[in-house]
Motif scaffolding. Structure first.
Motif, PDB file in Angstrom:
ATOM      1  N   VAL A  32      36.121 -41.268 -58.017  1.00 36.97           N
ATOM      2  CA  VAL A  32      35.527 -40.360 -57.335  1.00 36.97           C
ATOM      3  C   VAL A  32      34.814 -40.605 -56.620  1.00 36.97           C
ATOM      4  O   VAL A  32      34.345 -40.295 -55.290  1.00 36.97           O
ATOM      5  N   LEU A  33      33.568 -41.173 -57.221  1.00 40.48           N
ATOM      6  CA  LEU A  33      32.508 -41.797 -56.847  1.00 40.48           C
ATOM      7  C   LEU A  33      32.851 -42.536 -55.011  1.00 40.48           C
ATOM      8  O   LEU A  33      32.472 -42.818 -54.388  1.00 40.48           O
ATOM      9  N   LEU A  34      34.088 -43.597 -55.630  1.00 42.13           N
ATOM     10  CA  LEU A  34      34.450 -44.640 -53.906  1.00 42.13           C
ATOM     11  C   LEU A  34      34.985 -43.734 -53.355  1.00 42.13           C
ATOM     12  O   LEU A  34      34.269 -44.167 -52.113  1.00 42.13           O
ATOM     13  N   LEU A  35      35.326 -42.534 -53.516  1.00 40.60           N
ATOM     14  CA  LEU A  35      35.854 -42.062 -52.468  1.00 40.60           C
ATOM     15  C   LEU A  35      34.731 -41.177 -51.584  1.00 40.60           C
ATOM     16  O   LEU A  35      34.812 -41.084 -51.073  1.00 40.60           O
ATOM     17  N   ARG A  74      24.110 -50.412 -51.173  1.00 39.48           N
ATOM     18  CA  ARG A  74      22.587 -49.117 -52.958  1.00 39.48           C
ATOM     19  C   ARG A  74      23.164 -48.126 -53.110  1.00 39.48           C
ATOM     20  O   ARG A  74      23.092 -47.658 -54.179  1.00 39.48           O
ATOM     21  N   LEU A  75      23.809 -47.456 -52.054  1.00 43.04           N
ATOM     22  CA  LEU A  75      24.648 -45.919 -52.618  1.00 43.04           C
ATOM     23  C   LEU A  75      24.983 -46.046 -54.398  1.00 43.04           C
ATOM     24  O   LEU A  75      25.072 -45.474 -55.494  1.00 43.04           O
ATOM     25  N   LEU A  76      26.531 -47.163 -54.008  1.00 42.52           N
ATOM     26  CA  LEU A  76      27.091 -47.331 -55.406  1.00 42.52           C
ATOM     27  C   LEU A  76      26.202 -48.125 -56.129  1.00 42.52           C
ATOM     28  O   LEU A  76      26.544 -47.568 -57.713  1.00 42.52           O
ATOM     29  N   THR A  77      24.879 -48.974 -56.070  1.00 44.37           N
ATOM     30  CA  THR A  77      24.486 -49.068 -57.344  1.00 44.37           C
ATOM     31  C   THR A  77      23.843 -48.189 -57.830  1.00 44.37           C
ATOM     32  O   THR A  77      23.818 -47.959 -59.117  1.00 44.37           O
ATOM     33  N   TRP A  78      22.839 -47.197 -56.816  1.00 45.62           N
ATOM     34  CA  TRP A  78      21.761 -46.591 -57.530  1.00 45.62           C
ATOM     35  C   TRP A  78      22.469 -44.635 -58.382  1.00 45.62           C
ATOM     36  O   TRP A  78      22.602 -44.353 -58.616  1.00 45.62           O
TER      37      TRP A  78
END
Length: 457
Positions: free
Chosen positions: A182-185, A10-14
């Motif tokens: 960077v977002l994934l990390l 959910r965080l990754l999607t948003w």
């Protein structure tokens, strides 16, 4: 198969959705910038071409004359092999020379030293980029005005724009890849405390209820405190259960041992009369054990901090009459005068009828066991009050608070369990009722009051 939701997903999607939208805007902006840059570059070529042609215009044989050098148009013919058109018009707008009759300056007015005009035109079946320059001869004898019109197809512009866009796309895609990494990390790092909390809970011994002591961010610290509050409530419940087990084992051990001893002694006797005496004693002990077990269960449930029963409307008058009907036979058998006095009309309060019935039952039973010959159950309005008054030996004022403790007996009588008044006190606290122990009429006996705070309706 049920697909479980994931906080990580959910965080990754948003977070990716805004990034994708921003990336789309950046690509659009890059395409517009590439077209503007290509137009500026080729418009400079148009400007140079019109200037080169204007410098070659002369006055000869009473007319404008143009000897166009090849370099003037070759600068517009790039590797894309665009088609190039030019035309020379005099001051009256008449075509003088050129390879195509192109439209003129739409601004109108007489030709002069106006600024160079750039525009896109549709000419024939082609889309052209045109440059129009108004100028005049610089000869000291002749100041004839004229207009140079130059246009070329857009292949070179489109190719240059595509090359610029590809360069920008490579930069944008590189930045996008870096942003995703960077977002994934960042998401993984942000969820790391939650993973630590999950592992800490999973690694705990199921038998321990100690609070969690784990450094966490503020949002998860609130979750940790909530879990610790839950563990604290569970500790209170377990302590209540352990206390019940200890009380039950302590209180039941002696009568059970006596029951076993009575049975063993009866087996050694040969006389039926002895057997009957033993059976009577066993029955009395069994009755006492049964009553003690019921009282222990009631006290444990009342002392449970997580026990929050739902209250209902109870009529105190009906409650008092029912208690007298229930206990009248046992009191009559022992020669005790049990009566009831109720207030006029209904006297309703918020409460649990079965708990209040149990409170009255314990008070009547205590009075019966400790020598009362007269017991009166009474209700009073304003505020609603339940009273049980007897003419027994009573309780000294100095010991009345002690009598509310579990297993505290007021005499050496071993028949009682010391739980009756403790249960009444627990029921009073459950109902938010004021419990008081006073002297009876003429200073004799005991008067127990349960005074409700709610006004009667």
């Amino acid at each position: 198969m049920i697909r479980r939701d994931s906080l990580y997903r959910r965080l990754l999607t948003w977070l990716l959705l805004p990034l994708l939208a921003l990336g789309g805007l950046m690509v659009l902006q890059a395409w517009l910038d590439a077209r503007r840059t290509a137009d500026r570059a080729h418009d400079r070529l148009l400007e140079a071409a019109t200037l080169a042609i204007a410098e070659q215009v002369q006055w000869q044989d009473d007319r404008l004359w143009l000897d166009l050098p090849p370099a003037a148009l070759e600068m517009l013919a790039t590797d894309a092999e665009e088609r190039v058109f030019y035309a020379l018009y005099d001051a009256r707008g008449r075509f003088v020379t050129g390879n195509a009759e192109l439209p003129g300056d739409p601004r109108g007015g007489a030709p002069g030293d106006a600024a160079l005009l750039y525009r896109d035109i549709d000419w024939g079946e082609m889309t052209l980029r045109q440059g129009v320059r108004r100028s005049r001869l610089e000869d000291w004898q002749q100041r004839e005005r004229f207009e140079i019109r130059v246009a070329h197809t857009r292949e070179g512009r489109e190719r240059l724009a595509a090359e610029l866009l590809r360069a920008n796309l490579a930069y944008i895609l590189g930045m996008a890849a870096l942003a995703v990494v960077v977002l994934l990390l960042a998401i993984r790092g942000a969820l790391a405390p939650l993973t630590r909390l999950r592992r800490a809970i999973r690694a705990r011994d199921p038998r321990t209820l100690a609070p969690l002591d784990l450094p966490l961010p503020r949002e998860l610290a609130e979750l940790r405190e909530t879990l610790n509050e839950l563990l604290a409530r569970m500790r209170r419940v377990r302590a209540n259960q352990e206390r019940f087990i200890g009380d039950a084992s302590h209180q039941l051990r002696t009568p059970l041992a006596g029951l076993s001893a009575r049975a063993e002694l009866a087996l050694r006797q040969d006389e039926p009369e002895r057997w009957r005496e033993a059976l009577e004693a066993i029955r009395a002990t069994g009755t006492r054990i049964s009553r003690l077990a019921v009282q222990l269960l009631s006290l444990t449930r009342l002392n449970n901090p997580e026990y929050h029963p739902e209250m209902g409307r109870v009529d105190l008058n009906d409650l008092a009459r029912e208690a007298v009907r229930t206990h009248w036979a046992s009191c009559h058998r022992d020669g005790i005068d049990l009566g009831v006095e109720t207030a006029a009309g209904a006297l309703t309060v918020e409460g649990l009828d079965w708990q209040l019935e149990e409170a009255l039952g314990n008070l009547i039973d205590n009075a019966r066991r400790y020598g009362a010959r007269r017991i009166t159950v009474r209700t009073r309005p304003s505020p609603p009050t339940l009273e049980v008054e007897d003419d027994g030996p009573g309780i000294p004022a100095s010991r009345r608070l002690l009598m509310l403790r579990p297993f505290h007996r007021g005499s050496d009588d071993q028949e009682g369990s010391g739980l009756g008044l403790a249960i009444v006190d627990g029921i009073a606290r459950t109902h938010g009722v004021r419990l008081s122990l006073d002297d009876g009429v003429d200073g004799r006996g005991l008067l127990v009051r349960l005074r409700f705070q709610e006004a009667a309706s």
